[in-house]
Design a protein around this motif. Structure first.
Motif: not given
Length: 315
Positions: A121-122, A155-161, A163-169, A191-194
């Motif tokens: 997803i990311a 699904g929303e938890i997947k989306g948050l995770k 989003a965080a990974r894509a933001a870091l990339a 997101v902080l945990n990611e």
């Protein structure tokens, strides 16, 4: 100098000008060709004129909150509107949240993301930021996620995770939909945990939950608060928002606040015969803030400096 990715390409963050941090330039969640309804902000000429009117009162940028896998997202429309008006538009990737079947529109992330893990997803988000959206070379500039009223679906938890990974990339910012301002601290924890820095995360609609302690806890992480309800007195009078903003400024969080109106319905816009319209923040709410003792410097941060910093790419 930091750059912001708009639908016309990257620009210096300092060029954004007066910025509304969560809006809907084209908004038709059921698609461009679905039956007309309250949510269908898709008449190109009307939407174009609305952006022209925003430009005429000094508007510089609109952050568009329609995102991927919603049939009504129209990157080409956004590009033409930006080219025609001179208003910068920052488009979104990401998916907001699940829509149960009794709400409009219908979206089921268990179907949309069937057999996809968080990294897949990311990767889709990253592609839209680095290559383009909907088969175009028009790029997204930020990432959206969201949750339900007081809970998140799997699904929303997947989306948050994701989003965080894509933001870091990519260095792009993430900001989220909260239903009634709920579940914000839980979103932040995910997101902080990611590994996402708090300063790369923002929470929209948070002023629908007028809880100063909550807002302060979010801001203490470095995250941003998007107050996008001024003028919507069905929630409560703007005096409540003014008092919350004053307390946040007094507590030292003036650099983490952005203002907008989140106008995604016809009944929000004067162009469709209703209101209050995109002029409300600049023409009514900001004058009120100044009248109630906020400094020009602080208001400038809300509308210029803070969005420029938040939406700037970190890479």
């Amino acid at each position: 100098m930091p750059k912001v990715r708009t639908v016309l390409g990257d620009i210096e963050a300092s060029e954004l000008g007066f910025t509304m941090a969560h809006e809907h330039v084209i908004h038709c969640p059921r698609g461009l060709f679905a039956p007309d309804n309250e949510w269908a902000l898709r008449d190109f000429n009307i939407q174009l004129q609305m952006v022209k009117d925003y430009k005429a009162i000094g508007g510089g940028t609109l952050v568009d909150a329609m995102c991927r896998d919603q049939d009504g997202r129209c990157p080409a429309y956004l590009k033409v509107i930006s080219e025609t008006t001179g208003v910068h538009i920052i488009a979104a990737t990401g998916i907001p949240f699940d829509y149960p079947g009794d709400r409009e529109p219908l979206m089921d992330l268990s179907i949309v993301w069937k057999d996809k893990d968080v990294d897949e997803i990311a990767a889709g988000y990253i592609k839209e930021i680095t290559e383009g959206m909907n088969g175009t070379n028009i790029k997204a500039g930020w990432i959206k996620a969201g949750t339900q009223y007081c809970y998140a679906t799997p699904g929303e938890i997947k989306g948050l995770k994701a989003a965080a990974r894509a933001a870091l990339a990519t260095g792009a910012a993430v900001h989220t939909h909260t239903d009634g301002g709920s579940f914000a601290l839980e979103q932040l924890e995910i997101v902080l945990n990611e590994g996402l820095p708090g300063s790369q995360f923002g929470v929209a609609h948070i002023d629908r939950n007028p809880d100063f302690w909550l807002h302060k806890k979010i801001a203490e992480s470095g995250a941003y608060l998007i107050y996008d309800g001024p003028g919507k007195v069905k929630y409560y009078p703007d005096s409540v928002r003014v008092d919350l903003l004053r307390r946040l400024v007094d507590a030292g969080f003036e650099n983490q606040i952005m203002l907008s109106n989140d106008m995604g319905k016809k009944s929000h816009h004067q162009s469709y015969g209703y209101g209050p319209g995109w002029g409300f923040i600049k023409q009514k709410f900001i004058p009120r803030l100044l009248d109630e003792g906020f400094s020009e410097e602080v208001v400038h941060k809300f509308m210029y400096e803070n969005p420029a910093r938040f939406y700037a790419l970190r890479k």
